[in-house]
Structures are given as C-alpha cells and as structure tokens.
Design a protein around this motif. Structure first.
Motif, short mmCIF file in Angstrom:
data_model
loop_
_atom_site.label_atom_id
_atom_site.label_comp_id
_atom_site.label_asym_id
_atom_site.label_seq_id
_atom_site.Cartn_x
_atom_site.Cartn_y
_atom_site.Cartn_z
N PHE A 277 33.68 66.72 45.34
CA PHE A 277 33.34 66.83 46.76
C PHE A 277 31.99 67.53 46.93
O PHE A 277 31.72 68.55 46.30
N ASP A 278 31.15 66.96 47.79
CA ASP A 278 29.87 67.64 48.08
C ASP A 278 30.07 68.61 49.27
O ASP A 278 31.18 68.77 49.79
N LYS A 279 28.99 69.25 49.73
CA LYS A 279 29.09 70.27 50.78
C LYS A 279 29.59 69.71 52.10
O LYS A 279 30.22 70.39 52.89
N SER A 280 29.31 68.40 52.36
CA SER A 280 29.74 67.79 53.61
C SER A 280 31.19 67.35 53.58
O SER A 280 31.70 66.81 54.54
N GLY A 281 31.86 67.50 52.46
CA GLY A 281 33.26 67.10 52.34
C GLY A 281 33.46 65.66 51.93
O GLY A 281 34.58 65.17 51.89
N GLY A 282 32.37 64.93 51.62
CA GLY A 282 32.51 63.54 51.19
C GLY A 282 32.89 63.41 49.73
O GLY A 282 32.93 64.39 48.99
N VAL A 283 33.17 62.20 49.35
CA VAL A 283 33.57 61.91 47.96
C VAL A 283 32.35 61.46 47.19
O VAL A 283 31.61 60.57 47.63
N HIS A 284 32.16 62.09 46.07
CA HIS A 284 31.05 61.71 45.19
C HIS A 284 31.61 61.14 43.89
O HIS A 284 32.41 61.78 43.22
N ILE A 285 31.20 59.92 43.55
CA ILE A 285 31.69 59.26 42.32
C ILE A 285 30.62 59.39 41.26
O ILE A 285 29.43 59.10 41.52
N PRO A 286 30.99 59.83 40.06
CA PRO A 286 30.00 59.94 38.98
C PRO A 286 29.28 58.62 38.77
O PRO A 286 29.90 57.54 38.82
N SER A 287 27.99 58.70 38.52
CA SER A 287 27.17 57.48 38.43
C SER A 287 27.61 56.57 37.28
O SER A 287 27.61 55.32 37.41
N ASP A 288 27.96 57.12 36.13
CA ASP A 288 28.38 56.29 35.00
C ASP A 288 29.64 55.51 35.34
O ASP A 288 29.77 54.32 35.02
N MET A 289 30.60 56.21 36.01
CA MET A 289 31.84 55.52 36.39
C MET A 289 31.54 54.41 37.40
O MET A 289 32.06 53.28 37.27
N MET A 290 30.70 54.74 38.37
CA MET A 290 30.39 53.74 39.40
C MET A 290 29.67 52.54 38.81
O MET A 290 29.91 51.38 39.19
N GLU A 291 28.79 52.80 37.87
CA GLU A 291 28.05 51.71 37.24
C GLU A 291 29.00 50.76 36.49
O GLU A 291 28.88 49.53 36.58
N GLU A 292 29.97 51.34 35.78
CA GLU A 292 30.91 50.51 35.03
C GLU A 292 31.86 49.76 35.97
O GLU A 292 32.24 48.62 35.72
N ILE A 293 32.21 50.42 37.11
CA ILE A 293 33.06 49.74 38.09
C ILE A 293 32.32 48.53 38.67
O ILE A 293 32.89 47.44 38.82
N MET A 294 31.05 48.70 38.98
CA MET A 294 30.27 47.62 39.58
C MET A 294 30.01 46.50 38.57
O MET A 294 29.89 45.33 38.95
N ASP A 295 29.92 46.85 37.28
CA ASP A 295 29.74 45.82 36.25
C ASP A 295 30.91 44.85 36.22
O ASP A 295 30.76 43.68 35.83
N ASN A 296 32.10 45.30 36.59
CA ASN A 296 33.30 44.46 36.57
C ASN A 296 33.70 44.02 37.99
O ASN A 296 34.86 43.68 38.24
N ARG A 297 32.74 44.03 38.89
CA ARG A 297 33.04 43.70 40.28
C ARG A 297 33.51 42.26 40.43
O ARG A 297 34.22 41.91 41.39
N GLY A 298 33.09 41.40 39.51
CA GLY A 298 33.51 40.00 39.59
C GLY A 298 35.01 39.82 39.55
O GLY A 298 35.55 38.83 40.06
N LEU A 299 35.72 40.79 38.96
CA LEU A 299 37.19 40.71 38.90
C LEU A 299 37.83 40.90 40.27
O LEU A 299 39.01 40.59 40.45
N LEU A 300 37.07 41.45 41.24
CA LEU A 300 37.63 41.77 42.56
C LEU A 300 37.39 40.68 43.58
O LEU A 300 37.71 40.86 44.77
N ALA A 301 36.82 39.55 43.18
CA ALA A 301 36.57 38.46 44.12
C ALA A 301 37.89 37.97 44.70
O ALA A 301 38.84 37.67 43.98
N GLY A 302 37.96 37.94 46.05
CA GLY A 302 39.17 37.48 46.72
C GLY A 302 40.28 38.49 46.73
O GLY A 302 41.44 38.13 46.99
N LYS A 303 39.98 39.77 46.48
CA LYS A 303 41.01 40.80 46.38
C LYS A 303 40.66 41.99 47.28
O LYS A 303 39.51 42.20 47.67
#
Length: 512
Positions: free
Chosen positions: A80-106
């Motif tokens: 959590f940052d100072k504003s109370g939002g959610v911060h996702i580690p960049s490495d995790m986010m990058e790997e999630i986006m690399d597999n974004r094709g699996l989420l088509a239609g979901k």
C-alpha cells in the motif's frame, strides 16, 4: 387352424424375402444409416453441451494454473502506498501482462483475505457479469463493474473456506439468491492460493443448448432424407454388387446342364473378379475332366475288350478244336495266360493309382541314398536294353541322401524309365542322371530322344489315361505317369517335363 397357419406363412415369406443378397445388403445399408444417424444425434444434441462445457472448464483451469503459479512465485502480492492504493510489484505485473492472452473472453480478479478485490480485468464478450454487475449497461452507457459486489465477496469467502471450486452460474447451491435476468450463464473457476489470496476466473457460456434444440428439431427431416437416400443408394449398390454373382450363378446352372464351355467375364479386378476367374478355371478343368472321363471309358473299354476277346476266342478254340493237340493247346493256353496277366496288370495299375491318390497308402519316410536306388532300378533294365539293342546311360554319383519312402521312389524311377524306353528314339539312347543341388536337394532326370511332346499336351501329360496325339494307338494303360504324379505329390516333391517335338523329353523330379 387358420390363425395358426397365417403366422407360419408370414414367417416363410419373410425368410424368402431375405434369401437374396441384394435385399440383405439393402437392409444392412439402411440399418447402418440409422445407426450413424443415431450417433450423429447423440453427439450433436445430447453430448454437444457437456463436451463444450468440459472444453471451457479446461481452458479456465489452464489460465488459473498459470496465474496461480505467478502469484505463488512472488509470494507477497500487494503493498500500500501513502494514498491507500494498491501497488503491484513491477516484475509481477510484467509477467501477468505477458500472459494476458489467456484472459481473452474472461473476467479475472484476485482478492485478499479481507475479500476485497486487489487486481481485476473484465474481458467478457458480453457487458454483463453475474459476479460484477454493471447497473448502467442496460442504458448503453459504460460504467465500472461492481468489483466488490455481494455475490463476489460471498464467493471469495466461500473459496477461503472450501478451497478450489468450479461451477456454472447461476447456481443457488453456491451463491443463493443470484439470478440472471438476461439468460447469461457463466463458467466459474475459483482458486485458494495458500489461504492468502482468492483467484476467480469466469467466462460466458454460449447458448449451446439452443443450438442443440435447433439440431434436434431438424433431426426428423435429416432422418427422412437420409433414409430415402440410403434406400435408393442401397438398391443401386446391391444391384451393382450382386450383378457378377448373378452372372456366376447363371453360368453355374449352365455348367450343371452339361455346358462346360460357359465362361464368365470378370467385371472388376477385385474379389468378385477373382471369383469369376476361378469359376472359369473350374469350368475348364471340369470340361477337361469330363473329356478325360470319356477317354477313360474308351481306353479302358479298349484295353479290356482286346484281352477278353482273345481269352474267350482261344478258350473256345481249345475247347472245340485243339483240346487233343498238346502243342497247339499249350500255345493257345500261353496266349490266354499272357492276356490274363495283361488284365491283371491293368487292374493292379488302377488299384495302385487309387491307393496313392486317395492317401490310403501311408508314407514310410526314411533317409537313404537316392543315387544308389536309381542305380539299382536302372540295373533291372540293362538286360532289356541289351536284348533290344538300346543304350541306357546312368550318371548317379553318390551319395545323394534324401528323406522319402524308398519303395515309392523306386516305383517313380521305374515308371519314368519304362516310359522313356517306351518312347525311345531312333538312336536307342536313354539317360538317367542324379544330381546334387546346392540347397541339399537331389534332382533326378530321365531323358529320351523320342518324338517329344507337343506344347498343348505338356500340361496334361501326367493326368490319368491321358495320351498325347503321338501316343494314339500305342499299347499301355496310361496310368504310369499318373501314379508317378500321385506319389510325388504325396511327398511334396516338385516334378515336371521339358520336351520339344522331334528332340525328345526330359522327365524330372526334385527330392530332399
């Protein structure tokens, strides 16, 4: 009594109806069409929706496995940052986006232990999601889905309690009170990741059930068309298929009436064509056998008539005229004895051929030197040849060991030598050769320089009572070569004859 007879008559008519191959083929094709239609109905109507749902579930499970592995790999998901939002580690986010094709239609979300969403992505083909409804979607205006709806929060809590789940929405057993006003159905997969996060994936289920209903409504029409086509096709096919069989059947009836010249034209190069060829071969052989039977009757009648006439004539002469004249009586009685011996020889030859051909004479195979046996048989003919001025040459250098019945092989060599001497040429030479072969076999050849055998007579020279044109009128039973053939066939030994008119013949066989 009438009621008892009618069913029996109906059964007889039914059996007669199916006595034809064409009708059996028609019935078979129609039944196969009905079975295939039933299979198509089963796969297209009854199994279409379950198979589709299994495919969708497998796709969701694969995507859930990939994203669960990513979250487990990085361990801690949010900070959590100072504003109370959610911060996702960049490495995790990058790997999630690399597999974004699996989420088509979901629809994809990840929530923490407080059942609040941490990461979400909405890619459903329809705007409405049962878990994350969009209340303004009916006004054709976009608004953010309700990611922390009551249904979503309840499902996250259920996932932390029950663990991994998969089901189809709406399902009152999982989420009581959840309904779909638009008829939308969704497949949902839930994963409990180490009791720290819940991962929920869902996708729309196409209206496969409606498609199955449409196909089911069309099935009667499809069945009627298929039945008509199958009956027509079966009729044409059965007529085409049974045409060669009918031709063979007609030819067989013709042959049964005695027309051995009937032939069948093969329609194709297949089993039926081969059957037609075999029938033609059989017709030729039956015709030739019939001709040989006529020759048999003529030859046997001639061979029996002559000695019987002589025996009767000389016996009457002895009785009426020369009974008191010892010299003439003895001479005539000698003729009677000779003709009786001739008759006995004919009868013995017939019995011997029957014995070898029927297999009643059992083989007694032993190992022996065939060269020595041939030499011994040839020795018996030396005196006859010397008295007649003939030359018998023997080339039988041993040892030539074979396994066979020595008595029967002696009979074979005896018959072939007698036949060669009977057809000896002007030079008076007969040759007997015994040769060892490279494959441990032994080849025996008997050669004469007589008139030879015409090409058209060669295939039949070993048949019983068969005589070539060159032998017409000669004395003999015509059984020697037939007995030879029967013995060699029983042993399984190859045999044959090589001949050319005017140059003599070579009869041979190979023992092993």
């Amino acid at each position: 009594m009438k009621q008892d007879k009618r069913p029996a008559g109906a059964a007889v008519k039914k059996r007669r109806f199916f006595n034809r191959i064409s009708r059996k083929l028609m019935l078979f094709v129609v039944l196969m069409s009905m079975v295939l239609l039933a299979l198509v109905w089963l796969l297209s109507v009854k199994l279409l929706e379950p198979m589709y749902n299994r495919r969708v579930l497998a796709d969701l499970n694969h995507a859930a496995d990939v994203y669960s592995a990513i979250i487990e790999k990085y361990g801690k998901f949010e900070s959590f940052d100072k504003s109370g939002g959610v911060h996702i580690p960049s490495d995790m986010m990058e790997e999630i986006m690399d597999n974004r094709g699996l989420l088509a239609g979901k629809c994809f979300e990840v929530a923490g232990t407080d059942c609040k969403v941490l990461l979400h992505l909405h890619q459903l083909q329809s705007d409405q999601c049962l878990l994350h409804p969009n209340p303004l979607s009916q006004l054709m205006e976009y608004s953010e889905p309700q990611w922390n709806s009551t249904a979503a929060v309840n499902l996250r809590a259920t996932t932390f309690v029950l663990g991994d789940l998969n089901f189809t929405l709406p399902d009152s057993r999982i989420l009581p009170g959840l309904e779909s006003t638009s008829g939308t159905r969704q497949m949902v997969v839930c994963r409990n990741i180490n009791n720290q996060y819940s991962l929920i994936l869902s996708t729309d289920l196409e209206r496969v059930g409606q498609a199955a209903d449409v196909i089911s409504a069309q099935m009667p029409i499809i069945a009627a068309v298929l039945l008509i086509v199958s009956i027509a096709g079966a009729y044409v096919f059965s007529r085409w298929f049974t045409k060669p069989i009918s031709a063979i059947s007609r030819a067989a009836r013709e042959m049964a009436r005695g027309n051995y010249k009937v032939r069948v034209t093969p329609q194709a190069d297949d089993e039926l064509g081969a059957l037609a060829g075999d029938f033609n071969t059989m017709a030729r052989e039956v015709g030739r056998t019939s001709e040989l039977q006529r020759d048999l009757i003529a030859n046997v009648s001639h061979d029996l008539r002559t000695p019987l006439t002589l025996i009767k004539g000389y016996a009457e002469t002895v009785r009426d005229l020369t009974g008191d004249n010892k010299e003439k009586r003895d001479e005539q009685l000698s003729v009677i004895v000779d003709e009786t011996d001739r008759l006995s020889g004919l009868v013995n030859s017939v019995m011997e051929l029957s014995k070898y051909s029927s297999g009643t004479e059992k083989l007694n195979p032993v190992q022996f030197d065939l060269a020595q046996l041939c030499d011994e048989v040839a020795y018996r003919y030396q005196n006859i040849c010397e008295q007649s001025g003939y030359t018998l040459t023997v080339d039988a250098a041993g040892p030539c060991t074979v396994t066979a019945d020595p008595d029967m092989m002696s009979r074979v060599v005896h018959n072939l030598l007698a036949n060669a001497i009977h057809h000896i040429g002007p030079d008076g030479c007969v040759a007997l050769r015994v040769k060892s072969q490279p494959d441990a076999a032994v080849r025996v050849e008997i050669e004469d320089h007589g008139a030879g055998i015409a090409r058209e007579d060669l295939p039949y020279i070993f048949d019983k009572y068969y005589r070539s044109r060159a032998d017409a009128g000669k004395v003999g039973t015509g059984l020697g070569l037939s007995i030879t053939k029967a013995i060699l066939i029983n042993h399984g030994f190859p045999f044959g004859v090589d001949s050319e008119p005017g140059k003599g013949s070579i009869f041979w066989f190979v023992a092993h």
